[in-house]
Design an enzyme around this catalytic site. Structure first.
Site, PDB file in Angstrom:
ATOM      1  N   HIS A  63       0.809  -1.236   0.000  1.00 47.31           N
ATOM      2  CA  HIS A  63       0.000   0.000   0.000  1.00 47.31           C
ATOM      3  C   HIS A  63       0.836   1.278   0.000  1.00 47.31           C
ATOM      4  O   HIS A  63       0.315   2.344  -0.229  1.00 47.31           O
ATOM      5  CB  HIS A  63      -0.949   0.015   1.208  1.00 47.31           C
ATOM      6  CG  HIS A  63      -0.263   0.248   2.510  1.00 47.31           C
ATOM      7  ND1 HIS A  63       0.548  -0.702   3.096  1.00 47.31           N
ATOM      8  CD2 HIS A  63      -0.224   1.317   3.337  1.00 47.31           C
ATOM      9  CE1 HIS A  63       1.043  -0.225   4.224  1.00 47.31           C
ATOM     10  NE2 HIS A  63       0.583   0.999   4.397  1.00 47.31           N
TER      11      HIS A  63
ATOM     12  N   TYR B 129      12.581 -10.320 -13.928  1.00 48.80           N
ATOM     13  CA  TYR B 129      11.301  -9.823 -13.421  1.00 48.80           C
ATOM     14  C   TYR B 129      10.147 -10.496 -14.182  1.00 48.80           C
ATOM     15  O   TYR B 129       9.150 -10.917 -13.592  1.00 48.80           O
ATOM     16  CB  TYR B 129      11.267  -8.301 -13.616  1.00 48.80           C
ATOM     17  CG  TYR B 129      10.030  -7.601 -13.167  1.00 48.80           C
ATOM     18  CD1 TYR B 129       9.740  -7.470 -11.809  1.00 48.80           C
ATOM     19  CD2 TYR B 129       9.153  -7.020 -14.080  1.00 48.80           C
ATOM     20  CE1 TYR B 129       8.608  -6.783 -11.386  1.00 48.80           C
ATOM     21  CE2 TYR B 129       8.029  -6.333 -13.667  1.00 48.80           C
ATOM     22  CZ  TYR B 129       7.763  -6.215 -12.319  1.00 48.80           C
ATOM     23  OH  TYR B 129       6.642  -5.534 -11.910  1.00 48.80           O
TER      24      TYR B 129
ATOM     25  N   SER C  18       2.934  -7.490 -15.383  1.00 46.21           N
ATOM     26  CA  SER C  18       3.521  -6.385 -16.146  1.00 46.21           C
ATOM     27  C   SER C  18       3.546  -6.776 -17.618  1.00 46.21           C
ATOM     28  O   SER C  18       3.626  -7.961 -17.949  1.00 46.21           O
ATOM     29  CB  SER C  18       4.940  -6.176 -15.651  1.00 46.21           C
ATOM     30  OG  SER C  18       5.696  -5.477 -16.612  1.00 46.21           O
ATOM     31  N   SER C  19       3.551  -5.777 -18.504  1.00 45.40           N
ATOM     32  CA  SER C  19       3.574  -6.082 -19.937  1.00 45.40           C
ATOM     33  C   SER C  19       4.916  -6.688 -20.376  1.00 45.40           C
ATOM     34  O   SER C  19       5.012  -7.198 -21.492  1.00 45.40           O
ATOM     35  CB  SER C  19       3.277  -4.817 -20.754  1.00 45.40           C
ATOM     36  OG  SER C  19       4.199  -3.803 -20.437  1.00 45.40           O
ATOM     37  N   CYS C  20       5.924  -6.668 -19.496  1.00 49.30           N
ATOM     38  CA  CYS C  20       7.211  -7.265 -19.895  1.00 49.30           C
ATOM     39  C   CYS C  20       7.184  -8.796 -19.845  1.00 49.30           C
ATOM     40  O   CYS C  20       8.173  -9.440 -20.187  1.00 49.30           O
ATOM     41  CB  CYS C  20       8.355  -6.715 -19.071  1.00 49.30           C
ATOM     42  SG  CYS C  20       8.346  -7.273 -17.382  1.00 49.30           S
TER      43      CYS C  20
ATOM     44  N   LYS D 258       6.997 -12.773 -12.782  1.00 47.57           N
ATOM     45  CA  LYS D 258       5.590 -12.410 -13.010  1.00 47.57           C
ATOM     46  C   LYS D 258       4.832 -13.516 -13.756  1.00 47.57           C
ATOM     47  O   LYS D 258       3.653 -13.767 -13.488  1.00 47.57           O
ATOM     48  CB  LYS D 258       5.506 -11.082 -13.766  1.00 47.57           C
ATOM     49  CG  LYS D 258       5.943  -9.882 -12.921  1.00 47.57           C
ATOM     50  CD  LYS D 258       5.004  -9.678 -11.751  1.00 47.57           C
ATOM     51  CE  LYS D 258       5.374  -8.542 -10.850  1.00 47.57           C
ATOM     52  NZ  LYS D 258       4.473  -8.381  -9.707  1.00 47.57           N
TER      53      LYS D 258
ATOM     54  N   GLY E 269       3.380   1.719  -2.081  1.00 45.75           N
ATOM     55  CA  GLY E 269       3.892   1.882  -3.442  1.00 45.75           C
ATOM     56  C   GLY E 269       2.953   2.737  -4.284  1.00 45.75           C
ATOM     57  O   GLY E 269       1.869   3.134  -3.843  1.00 45.75           O
TER      58      GLY E 269
ATOM     59  N   HIS F  56      11.668   4.380 -13.637  1.00 47.15           N
ATOM     60  CA  HIS F  56      11.191   4.199 -15.011  1.00 47.15           C
ATOM     61  C   HIS F  56      11.382   5.506 -15.785  1.00 47.15           C
ATOM     62  O   HIS F  56      11.698   6.541 -15.208  1.00 47.15           O
ATOM     63  CB  HIS F  56       9.711   3.793 -15.009  1.00 47.15           C
ATOM     64  CG  HIS F  56       9.488   2.403 -14.522  1.00 47.15           C
ATOM     65  ND1 HIS F  56       9.088   2.127 -13.244  1.00 47.15           N
ATOM     66  CD2 HIS F  56       9.611   1.202 -15.145  1.00 47.15           C
ATOM     67  CE1 HIS F  56       8.974   0.815 -13.093  1.00 47.15           C
ATOM     68  NE2 HIS F  56       9.288   0.229 -14.221  1.00 47.15           N
TER      69      HIS F  56
HETATM   70  O1  GFB Z   1      10.676   2.885 -18.294  1.00 43.00           O
HETATM   71  P1  GFB Z   1      11.854   2.077 -18.609  1.00 43.00           P
HETATM   72  O2  GFB Z   1      12.987   2.123 -17.641  1.00 43.00           O
HETATM   73  O3  GFB Z   1      11.450   0.587 -18.779  1.00 43.00           O
HETATM   74  O4  GFB Z   1      12.467   2.567 -20.013  1.00 43.00           O
HETATM   75  P2  GFB Z   1      11.009  -0.461 -19.927  1.00 43.00           P
HETATM   76  C1  GFB Z   1      11.676   2.752 -21.158  1.00 43.00           C
HETATM   77  C2  GFB Z   1      12.502   3.311 -22.296  1.00 43.00           C
HETATM   78  O5  GFB Z   1      12.890   4.654 -21.968  1.00 43.00           O
HETATM   79  C3  GFB Z   1      13.799   2.571 -22.601  1.00 43.00           C
HETATM   80  C4  GFB Z   1      14.265   4.846 -22.230  1.00 43.00           C
HETATM   81  O6  GFB Z   1      13.998   2.542 -24.017  1.00 43.00           O
HETATM   82  C5  GFB Z   1      14.864   3.465 -21.958  1.00 43.00           C
HETATM   83  O7  GFB Z   1      16.154   3.363 -22.569  1.00 43.00           O
HETATM   84  N1  GFB Z   1      14.791   5.931 -21.402  1.00 43.00           N
HETATM   85  C6  GFB Z   1      15.243   7.132 -21.865  1.00 43.00           C
HETATM   86  C7  GFB Z   1      14.942   5.938 -20.057  1.00 43.00           C
HETATM   87  N2  GFB Z   1      15.716   7.889 -20.875  1.00 43.00           N
HETATM   88  C8  GFB Z   1      15.538   7.173 -19.731  1.00 43.00           C
HETATM   89  C9  GFB Z   1      15.832   7.434 -18.361  1.00 43.00           C
HETATM   90  O8  GFB Z   1      16.381   8.484 -17.984  1.00 43.00           O
HETATM   91  N3  GFB Z   1      15.483   6.471 -17.459  1.00 43.00           N
HETATM   92  C10 GFB Z   1      14.883   5.304 -17.843  1.00 43.00           C
HETATM   93  N4  GFB Z   1      14.550   4.411 -16.896  1.00 43.00           N
HETATM   94  N5  GFB Z   1      14.619   5.013 -19.138  1.00 43.00           N
HETATM   95  C11 GFB Z   1      10.612  -1.804 -17.784  1.00 43.00           C
HETATM   96  C12 GFB Z   1      11.021  -3.158 -17.290  1.00 43.00           C
HETATM   97  O9  GFB Z   1      11.017  -1.768 -19.092  1.00 43.00           O
HETATM   98  O10 GFB Z   1       9.218  -1.610 -17.790  1.00 43.00           O
HETATM   99  C13 GFB Z   1      10.278  -3.585 -16.103  1.00 43.00           C
HETATM  100  O11 GFB Z   1      12.415  -3.167 -17.093  1.00 43.00           O
HETATM  101  C14 GFB Z   1       8.795  -3.303 -16.202  1.00 43.00           C
HETATM  102  O12 GFB Z   1      10.497  -4.942 -15.927  1.00 43.00           O
HETATM  103  C15 GFB Z   1       8.527  -1.906 -16.655  1.00 43.00           C
HETATM  104  O13 GFB Z   1       8.174  -4.218 -17.055  1.00 43.00           O
HETATM  105  C16 GFB Z   1       7.056  -1.612 -16.863  1.00 43.00           C
HETATM  106  O14 GFB Z   1       9.657  -0.150 -20.449  1.00 43.00           O
HETATM  107  O15 GFB Z   1      12.054  -0.605 -20.967  1.00 43.00           O
END
Ligand code: GFB
Length: 311
Positions: free
Chosen positions: A15, A139, A110-112, A143, A17, A182
């Site tokens: 709760h 991950y 998750s969609s992953c 899931k 998160g 993210h």
């Molecule tokens: O949101 P994100 O970290 O997760 O990254 P995923 C999404 C896209 O944004 C990737 C780009 O192509 C990243 O390279 N990106 C650009 C960035 N700039 C940034 C930044 O500053 N930070 C981050 N974090 N990304 C996750 C999974 O995948 O999604 C988890 O790893 C989970 O397991 C989650 O499923 C919903 O969409 O790539």
């Protein structure tokens, strides 16, 4: 078939998160009681502790929003934690929910979970049809095991345990740590920092070409309550917004909201991850639920409240 929440005691696991706190806000509008447990009092990875908590509290229903989560780099850097913590949390909570006769449980994935090169938009039947994206396979495997555990309890014991697979989420209560967050909270923080320092450009990880679908967490919470009431089947169900955008365009949107006038710069030493991840949400839509918060509006609200919290 509908599950009436009136008078029910619902355990919202996780709760504190982003998803769990959105669920508490949404459940205030229902005539039910929410049960919660602080992390300092109950470690969901500890099976005897989880069993004891369920024995003492006997919830009527459980929403399992507790998980070890993070962005693309956190997933890649801490594979053992993402696999082990999630396996333990879900196995303990799902097992205890059965043992203590919870009438309903909703597991969140998750969609992953879908293959890296799944057909788009991704229907539920794409599960286990191809190799996963390597940055988040740990991950994803956890899931997938959670979905299967719910299906197994349904098959073996007749439990009404269901699973929902949300697309990429954002909203109040997100993690803004630059290394583990993210993309959307990361870009909001970078834009806020740039605004304060007078920098006009925004640097993103990767090429900017990956496509992502974003859903506001308040929309997700509404969908989860809808599913808790109206969905009862072994098959997991997708929850998306249908609103897809490239990471470069997302950065432009954040820049526009923040009032930055420079350019999007890329850092190709960082991973792109899955090229595209658009869910087919036609099943939940056919049941009568659709997302309502447009991305532009959601990003603006989240950016404004981030700036307000900073001052
Ligand atoms: O949101 P994100 O970290 O997760 O990254 P995923 C999404 C896209 O944004 C990737 C780009 O192509 C990243 O390279 N990106 C650009 C960035 N700039 C940034 C930044 O500053 N930070 C981050 N974090 N990304 C996750 C999974 O995948 O999604 C988890 O790893 C989970 O397991 C989650 O499923 C919903 O969409 O790539």
């Amino acid at each position: 078939m509908s599950f009436d929440l009136t008078g029910k005691r619902i355990f919202v696991a996780g709760h504190r998160g982003m998803v769990g706190s959105a669920l508490l806000r949404r459940l205030e509008r229902e005539d039910c009681e929410c049960l919660t447990a602080e992390r300092s009092d109950l470690d969901l990875r500890d099976q005897p502790a989880v069993r004891a908590w369920f024995a003492a509290n006997t919830p009527d229903a459980v929403i399992l929003a507790a998980a070890k989560v993070g962005g693309i780099k956190a997933n890649d850097n801490f594979p053992a934690d993402f696999l082990q913590d999630n396996l333990l949390i879900q196995s303990n909570v799902i097992g205890a929910a059965h043992e203590h006769h919870a009438s309903k449980l909703l597991f969140l994935g998750s969609s992953c979970i879908y293959p890296k090169f799944a057909e788009q938009p991704i229907g539920e039947d794409q599960l286990l049809t191809g190799p996963l994206e390597p940055t988040n396979e740990w991950y994803a495997i956890a899931k997938i095991a959670g979905i299967k555990l719910c299906q197994a309890y349904r098959k073996q014991h007749g439990c009404d345990f269901i699973s929902a697979m949300p697309t990429n989420l954002y909203g109040p209560g997100d993690n803004y740590d630059p290394e583990t967050s993210h993309v959307l909270p990361a870009l909001i923080r970078k834009a806020a920092d740039a605004k304060q320092s007078g920098e006009q450009n925004l640097r993103i990880w990767g090429s900017g070409t990956p496509l992502r679908e974003f859903l506001h967490v308040d929309d997700l919470a509404d969908a989860l309550v809808f599913l808790l009431k109206n969905y009862s089947a072994g098959r997991h169900i997708n929850v998306g917004s249908g609103q897809e955008i490239s990471i470069a365009d997302l950065a432009r949107l954040v820049m526009q909201v923040a009032g930055l006038t420079g350019e999007v710069l890329t850092d190709r030493s960082q991973p792109d991850g899955t090229p595209r991840k658009l869910l087919d949400s036609s099943r939940i839509s056919a049941m009568g639920w659709n997302a309502t918060i447009p991305l532009e509006e959601g990003v603006k609200t989240v950016f404004d409240s981030f700036m307000k919290d900073r001052t």
